[in-house]
Design a protein around this motif. Structure first.
Motif, PDB file in Angstrom:
ATOM      1  N   TYR A 282      71.088  69.551  55.234  1.00  0.00           N
ATOM      2  CA  TYR A 282      69.783  69.045  55.633  1.00  0.00           C
ATOM      3  C   TYR A 282      68.806  69.224  54.480  1.00  0.00           C
ATOM      4  O   TYR A 282      68.904  70.193  53.733  1.00  0.00           O
TER       5      TYR A 282
ATOM      6  N   ALA B  40      64.439  68.759  53.856  1.00  0.00           N
ATOM      7  CA  ALA B  40      63.161  68.461  54.518  1.00  0.00           C
ATOM      8  C   ALA B  40      62.016  68.959  53.655  1.00  0.00           C
ATOM      9  O   ALA B  40      62.184  69.841  52.815  1.00  0.00           O
TER      10      ALA B  40
ATOM     11  N   GLN C 185      57.925  70.813  57.592  1.00  0.00           N
ATOM     12  CA  GLN C 185      58.252  69.651  58.422  1.00  0.00           C
ATOM     13  C   GLN C 185      59.765  69.586  58.669  1.00  0.00           C
ATOM     14  O   GLN C 185      60.363  68.520  58.694  1.00  0.00           O
ATOM     15  N   GLU C 186      60.362  70.741  58.869  1.00  0.00           N
ATOM     16  CA  GLU C 186      61.808  70.818  59.031  1.00  0.00           C
ATOM     17  C   GLU C 186      62.323  70.029  60.229  1.00  0.00           C
ATOM     18  O   GLU C 186      63.472  69.620  60.258  1.00  0.00           O
ATOM     19  N   GLU C 187      61.455  69.774  61.215  1.00  0.00           N
ATOM     20  CA  GLU C 187      61.888  68.988  62.378  1.00  0.00           C
ATOM     21  C   GLU C 187      62.108  67.521  62.006  1.00  0.00           C
ATOM     22  O   GLU C 187      62.717  66.768  62.755  1.00  0.00           O
ATOM     23  N   ARG C 188      61.655  67.100  60.819  1.00  0.00           N
ATOM     24  CA  ARG C 188      61.805  65.720  60.340  1.00  0.00           C
ATOM     25  C   ARG C 188      62.739  65.701  59.130  1.00  0.00           C
ATOM     26  O   ARG C 188      62.379  65.249  58.067  1.00  0.00           O
ATOM     27  N   HIS C 189      63.940  66.210  59.283  1.00  0.00           N
ATOM     28  CA  HIS C 189      64.885  66.360  58.182  1.00  0.00           C
ATOM     29  C   HIS C 189      65.816  65.153  58.035  1.00  0.00           C
ATOM     30  O   HIS C 189      65.976  64.364  58.960  1.00  0.00           O
ATOM     31  N   LEU C 190      66.419  65.052  56.858  1.00  0.00           N
ATOM     32  CA  LEU C 190      67.500  64.110  56.608  1.00  0.00           C
ATOM     33  C   LEU C 190      68.798  64.889  56.712  1.00  0.00           C
ATOM     34  O   LEU C 190      68.876  66.041  56.281  1.00  0.00           O
TER      35      LEU C 190
END
Length: 63
Positions: free
Chosen positions: A29, A31, A35-40
């Protein structure tokens, strides 16, 4: 973010800070810190390849 182990943030000069994480299933992951909740998400092998290319200077034109 249960199941993701995040590394300490990496911060470039005057740029956003990024975090890299992994999980027990072999996923990687990336990010923006905070903003870890919006990771790739991708495989660990893909993340390794990305980091190698960045270190080789192949993304300098994006900075």
């Amino acid at each position: 973010m249960t199941g993701i182990t995040w590394e300490d943030p990496y911060c470039g000069e005057g740029n956003n800070c990024f975090r890299i994480g992994t999980d027990a299933d072999g996923n990687a992951y990336i990010a923006v810190a905070g903003q870890e909740e919006r990771h790739l998400t991708d495989s660990r092998d893909a993340l390794r390849a990305l980091i190698r290319e960045i270190k080789a200077g192949k993304a300098d034109h994006l900075l």
